[in-house]
Design a protein around this motif. Structure first.
Motif: not given
Length: 167
Positions: A56-68
């Motif tokens: 997740v840290h090497s490039h942008n993501s469309i979504a990266y979401e935790d429970r909150l």
């Protein structure tokens, strides 16, 4: 994976049933129950580079979401003032058979890969996406839970329309 795990939760049938039930909860709009399938530190990740993105840290993501963040998305979907949900969106997940990639019985973890088609409909518009899921499941006192659900979309790097629900 070699041999049949002695833990019934980590057997192929139970793991595949979990993935199918998870998709069914989304299709039925039972988002709160779906969220309960995540561990407290669980993550929902849609990498921008699909299966080619290592972390997740090497490039942008469309979504990266935790429970909150997932909980906030669910609240937005439930809000009667959410313009994007008039008319409401509906979805259907069409899953191929999940392939168990790894089981670590000692750690109580399993990794599954599941090819899918995702259809989202709202009013007269319909969106179809394809890709594969990678579920990292862990054994907990409550049963199996998702520590991570990774969604590798085919062509994720192209311009995508807004997805309202959960792929």
């Amino acid at each position: 994976m070699t041999g049949v795990p002695s833990d019934p939760l980590l057997r192929e049938t139970a793991l595949c049933d979990f993935v199918a039930q998870e998709a069914a909860l989304l299709d039925e709009g039972q988002y709160e129950q779906w969220l309960d399938l995540f561990t407290e530190d669980g993550r929902y990740w849609v990498p921008l580079l699909g299966r080619f993105q290592e972390d997740v840290h090497s490039h942008n993501s469309i979504a990266y979401e935790d429970r909150l963040l997932l909980q906030l998305r669910i609240q937005r979907l439930r809000d009667s003032r959410a313009h994007s949900q008039h008319p409401p969106s509906r979805c259907q997940h069409v899953l191929q058979i999940s392939r168990v990639e790894d089981v670590d019985e000692q750690a109580g973890t399993a990794v599954l890969r599941t090819p899918f088609l995702y259809i989202e409909a709202r009013g007269e518009e319909q969106l179809m996406l394809a890709g594969s899921y990678r579920h990292l499941l862990v054994r907990t006192p409550e049963g199996l839970r998702m520590q991570q659900k990774r969604v590798d979309l085919l062509g994720a790097e192209r311009a995508l329309p807004a997805v309202q629900l959960f792929i």
